[in-house]
Scaffold this motif. Sequence first.
Motif, PDB file in Angstrom:
ATOM      1  N   GLU A  47      47.769  47.048  36.341  1.00 38.74           N
ATOM      2  CA  GLU A  47      48.715  48.030  36.869  1.00 38.74           C
ATOM      3  C   GLU A  47      50.072  47.399  37.184  1.00 38.74           C
ATOM      4  OE1 GLU A  47      46.953  50.096  40.113  1.00 38.74           O
ATOM      5  OE2 GLU A  47      45.300  50.906  38.917  1.00 38.74           O
ATOM      6  N   GLY A  48      50.477  46.451  36.328  1.00 40.11           N
ATOM      7  CA  GLY A  48      51.782  45.834  36.471  1.00 40.11           C
ATOM      8  C   GLY A  48      51.862  44.719  37.490  1.00 40.11           C
ATOM      9  N   ARG A  49      50.767  44.427  38.159  1.00 42.60           N
ATOM     10  CA  ARG A  49      50.778  43.411  39.215  1.00 42.60           C
ATOM     11  C   ARG A  49      49.908  42.218  38.827  1.00 42.60           C
ATOM     12  NH1 ARG A  49      49.818  48.205  42.005  1.00 42.60           N
ATOM     13  NH2 ARG A  49      47.653  47.610  42.318  1.00 42.60           N
ATOM     14  N   VAL A  50      50.115  41.106  39.539  1.00 44.46           N
ATOM     15  CA  VAL A  50      49.258  39.927  39.421  1.00 44.46           C
ATOM     16  C   VAL A  50      48.778  39.584  40.820  1.00 44.46           C
ATOM     17  CG1 VAL A  50      49.117  37.485  38.817  1.00 44.46           C
ATOM     18  CG2 VAL A  50      50.451  39.042  37.386  1.00 44.46           C
ATOM     19  N   THR A  51      47.449  39.594  41.005  1.00 41.71           N
ATOM     20  CA  THR A  51      46.848  39.319  42.306  1.00 41.71           C
ATOM     21  C   THR A  51      46.106  37.992  42.241  1.00 41.71           C
ATOM     22  OG1 THR A  51      46.552  41.701  42.641  1.00 41.71           O
ATOM     23  CG2 THR A  51      45.377  40.228  44.133  1.00 41.71           C
ATOM     24  N   ARG A  52      46.315  37.167  43.226  1.00 38.11           N
ATOM     25  CA  ARG A  52      45.737  35.821  43.250  1.00 38.11           C
ATOM     26  C   ARG A  52      44.486  35.792  44.129  1.00 38.11           C
ATOM     27  NH1 ARG A  52      48.053  30.583  42.652  1.00 38.11           N
ATOM     28  NH2 ARG A  52      46.927  28.988  43.791  1.00 38.11           N
ATOM     29  N   TYR A  53      43.431  35.131  43.633  1.00 33.25           N
ATOM     30  CA  TYR A  53      42.182  34.974  44.384  1.00 33.25           C
ATOM     31  C   TYR A  53      41.793  33.494  44.351  1.00 33.25           C
ATOM     32  CZ  TYR A  53      41.758  40.040  43.777  1.00 33.25           C
ATOM     33  OH  TYR A  53      41.991  41.396  43.779  1.00 33.25           O
ATOM     34  N   GLY A  54      41.406  32.967  45.488  1.00 32.03           N
ATOM     35  CA  GLY A  54      40.982  31.572  45.568  1.00 32.03           C
ATOM     36  C   GLY A  54      39.478  31.413  45.488  1.00 32.03           C
ATOM     37  N   ASP A  55      39.009  30.174  45.594  1.00 37.23           N
ATOM     38  CA  ASP A  55      37.580  29.832  45.614  1.00 37.23           C
ATOM     39  C   ASP A  55      36.868  30.171  44.310  1.00 37.23           C
ATOM     40  OD1 ASP A  55      37.847  28.915  48.252  1.00 37.23           O
ATOM     41  OD2 ASP A  55      37.522  30.920  49.037  1.00 37.23           O
ATOM     42  N   THR A  85      40.888  29.065  40.663  1.00 34.38           N
ATOM     43  CA  THR A  85      41.742  30.184  41.059  1.00 34.38           C
ATOM     44  C   THR A  85      41.639  31.279  40.013  1.00 34.38           C
ATOM     45  OG1 THR A  85      43.316  28.699  42.144  1.00 34.38           O
ATOM     46  CG2 THR A  85      44.115  30.896  41.586  1.00 34.38           C
ATOM     47  N   ILE A  86      41.661  32.529  40.446  1.00 34.30           N
ATOM     48  CA  ILE A  86      41.666  33.666  39.534  1.00 34.30           C
ATOM     49  C   ILE A  86      42.957  34.459  39.739  1.00 34.30           C
ATOM     50  CG2 ILE A  86      40.519  35.805  38.834  1.00 34.30           C
ATOM     51  CD1 ILE A  86      38.904  33.336  38.170  1.00 34.30           C
ATOM     52  N   LEU A  87      43.658  34.733  38.633  1.00 29.51           N
ATOM     53  CA  LEU A  87      44.826  35.607  38.640  1.00 29.51           C
ATOM     54  C   LEU A  87      44.433  36.886  37.914  1.00 29.51           C
ATOM     55  CD1 LEU A  87      47.606  33.030  37.648  1.00 29.51           C
ATOM     56  CD2 LEU A  87      47.023  33.825  39.955  1.00 29.51           C
ATOM     57  N   GLU A  88      44.359  37.993  38.641  1.00 27.32           N
ATOM     58  CA  GLU A  88      43.966  39.268  38.047  1.00 27.32           C
ATOM     59  C   GLU A  88      45.218  40.084  37.719  1.00 27.32           C
ATOM     60  OE1 GLU A  88      40.454  42.380  38.889  1.00 27.32           O
ATOM     61  OE2 GLU A  88      42.015  42.401  40.434  1.00 27.32           O
ATOM     62  N   TYR A  90      35.554  31.744  40.605  1.00 21.87           N
ATOM     63  CA  TYR A  90      35.066  33.058  40.188  1.00 21.87           C
ATOM     64  C   TYR A  90      34.158  33.684  41.241  1.00 21.87           C
ATOM     65  CZ  TYR A  90      33.107  36.733  37.269  1.00 21.87           C
ATOM     66  OH  TYR A  90      32.718  37.953  36.770  1.00 21.87           O
ATOM     67  N   ASP A  91      33.336  32.874  41.896  1.00 21.73           N
ATOM     68  CA  ASP A  91      32.464  33.424  42.938  1.00 21.73           C
ATOM     69  C   ASP A  91      33.300  33.973  44.094  1.00 21.73           C
ATOM     70  OD1 ASP A  91      30.210  32.815  41.497  1.00 21.73           O
ATOM     71  OD2 ASP A  91      29.884  30.877  42.481  1.00 21.73           O
ATOM     72  N   GLY A  92      34.374  33.258  44.447  1.00 23.44           N
ATOM     73  CA  GLY A  92      35.256  33.763  45.492  1.00 23.44           C
ATOM     74  C   GLY A  92      35.941  35.056  45.083  1.00 23.44           C
ATOM     75  N   TYR A  93      36.266  35.158  43.789  1.00 27.53           N
ATOM     76  CA  TYR A  93      36.868  36.384  43.260  1.00 27.53           C
ATOM     77  C   TYR A  93      35.914  37.569  43.422  1.00 27.53           C
ATOM     78  CZ  TYR A  93      38.080  39.665  39.469  1.00 27.53           C
ATOM     79  OH  TYR A  93      38.356  40.785  38.722  1.00 27.53           O
ATOM     80  N   LEU A  94      34.627  37.366  43.100  1.00 26.89           N
ATOM     81  CA  LEU A  94      33.652  38.448  43.228  1.00 26.89           C
ATOM     82  C   LEU A  94      33.478  38.870  44.686  1.00 26.89           C
ATOM     83  CD1 LEU A  94      30.870  37.318  40.719  1.00 26.89           C
ATOM     84  CD2 LEU A  94      32.691  38.991  40.355  1.00 26.89           C
ATOM     85  N   PHE A 109      32.527  30.565  31.821  1.00 28.33           N
ATOM     86  CA  PHE A 109      33.665  29.651  31.741  1.00 28.33           C
ATOM     87  C   PHE A 109      34.466  29.701  33.034  1.00 28.33           C
ATOM     88  CE2 PHE A 109      38.151  28.916  30.901  1.00 28.33           C
ATOM     89  CZ  PHE A 109      38.161  27.776  30.109  1.00 28.33           C
ATOM     90  N   LEU A 110      34.755  30.901  33.521  1.00 29.45           N
ATOM     91  CA  LEU A 110      35.493  31.043  34.781  1.00 29.45           C
ATOM     92  C   LEU A 110      34.763  30.362  35.927  1.00 29.45           C
ATOM     93  CD1 LEU A 110      36.527  34.789  34.411  1.00 29.45           C
ATOM     94  CD2 LEU A 110      38.086  32.836  34.354  1.00 29.45           C
ATOM     95  N   SER A 111      33.448  30.530  35.959  1.00 32.35           N
ATOM     96  CA  SER A 111      32.658  29.953  37.045  1.00 32.35           C
ATOM     97  C   SER A 111      32.639  28.430  36.992  1.00 32.35           C
ATOM     98  CB  SER A 111      31.227  30.506  36.980  1.00 32.35           C
ATOM     99  OG  SER A 111      30.415  29.953  37.985  1.00 32.35           O
ATOM    100  N   ARG A 112      32.596  27.860  35.793  1.00 31.72           N
ATOM    101  CA  ARG A 112      32.443  26.410  35.648  1.00 31.72           C
ATOM    102  C   ARG A 112      33.758  25.641  35.672  1.00 31.72           C
ATOM    103  NH1 ARG A 112      27.854  25.544  30.900  1.00 31.72           N
ATOM    104  NH2 ARG A 112      26.187  26.779  31.863  1.00 31.72           N
TER     105      ARG A 112
END
Length: 570
Positions: free
Chosen positions: A233-241, A227-230, A243-247, A220-223
């Motif tokens: 540990e109390g934080r939210v980290t943003r990743y673009g591109d 954007t991925i918000l991880e 699910y593949d970009g997240y990996l 689902f994430l891939s399709r």
Amino acid sequence: MQLSMHDITRRYDDRIVLDAVSFSVKPGEKAGVVGDNGAGKSTLLRLIAAADRPDSGEVTVVAPGGVGYLAQSLALPPQATVQDAIDLALADLRELESLIEDAEDGLGGLSGAELTAALDAYSGLVARYEARGGYGADTRVDKALHGLGLPGLDRTRALGTLSGGERSRLALAATLASQPELLLLDEPTNDLDDQAVDWLEGHLRRHRGTVLAVTHDREFLSRVTDTILEVGEGRVTRYGDGYDGYLVAKAAERRRRLQEYEDWRDELHRNRRLAAANAFRLDAIPRKAPMAKFGHGAFRARGRDHGAMGRIRNAKERIERLIGNPVTPPPDPLVFAARVTGGEDQPPQAVAELDEVRVAGRLYVPSLRIEGADRLLVTGPNGAGKTTLIRVLAGELRPDGGTVRTRGRIGHLRQESTTWPPELTVLEAFAGGQAGDPDELLSLGLFRPADLRLRVSELSYGQLRRLELARLVSKPVDLLLLDEPTNHLSPALVEELEQALVEYPGAVVVVTHDRRMRAGFTGTHLELRGVRAVQPSARRRGQGTALLVGRESGQEDACDDQGHRRQAHR
């Protein structure tokens, strides 16, 4: 549409879930929210939906087209009806309908300027209703119910008569039908079959608004997401591109952490060698004699200001700073320990054999042989006997008939969490009730040092799952039985688990609904239908044969990798 969080902190009792979190989401963005169970993903969605309030900070949500929020459970009593659930999801539209009716009723008896003003207000309400697609909302509910596998659902039916999965699909259909500008979805693929998930993914890709979806579903994430918000540990980290970009980014983070640790370790070793070498040189220099100023020598006598002493002092200060600010390495990748015996010149040995095995009303296996390095993926609809087969292989369920033979040690990851004594700590449960070695558990990267003191009764589903996984990977086994191994695990940990399975040299039997795991599986496929199963066909590594079973006529349909069907007669 505007969505942002600024310096948000949310705690429950003495536990901080979100700690000074700040981020924003762009209009039209489709973001996947990932992280371990209990990390704060659902809390994040509740704060955005105004279903919860932060302890400090500011949440800004501006969505003129409405906010649709799908929680993991439907907040209605069992006696409420299907129509009540639909009305709850369409609350914004229902409110507009009520305002429009009141405005219509108020037109009577007005004239002049009052009538003009009332007509303008009425027109504005109708325009807002039309912009939200209000007139087609109930039709969209029916279409969504059909796409999610609940066609023709009686709207007068009580919610208490629906299964948990049916209630989840009803809530999802109604939330989607509200066609909001901002969609907040908490585990939307739970309780959906592959066909329903395909429909949902297509619907969300076409959705013109913004989507935030909490999910463990990697496909689902891939399709769907860009954007991925991880959350962790109390934080939210943003990743673009997507699910593949997240990996890719996570792999780069691991390499960077490893390099930083190696640099820290090398610097510590260098300063220790420097201090030791200068101490040795200093010991070789004689101390100053009382009358040294009256004599001459070919060396500089040892004194308090000798250069070696300064270098020792500097090195020791540097060592103290390095030790006071340690850099921890990334956790070691998961590795399944194996007890595989024999060699390539020896014939394959069976680790499990089933012959005419019957479990009344649940399973019938004419024959099944699993050898030392086999990979077997067991699929089929709910109730087909997949978990029953796993339990028979594990020796936890005695069949009503037939023969089961196993060799060596078996590791079993159950679909449901093991029941541990609630008073045990994480470390004690890992060690089977003993004191345990904290370094062994921490090296797996599944728990933090502070987690080791937690009692079993305090653990989330995800933490219990990681505890079971830690026990499984730390003991050598000949056969791994994995029943829904991705349940309650973060996508990053599932990726690591898959890689560990690739490198594991023993036999593996997997039952999973994870589409990405099934798609990447290289081994034999056994599909159960009803209460029947057959011996999978032989194949080379990397080629799979799917056996479709369950016909009472004594025939089974078998499909090769390309999906071409053939008849297999016993």
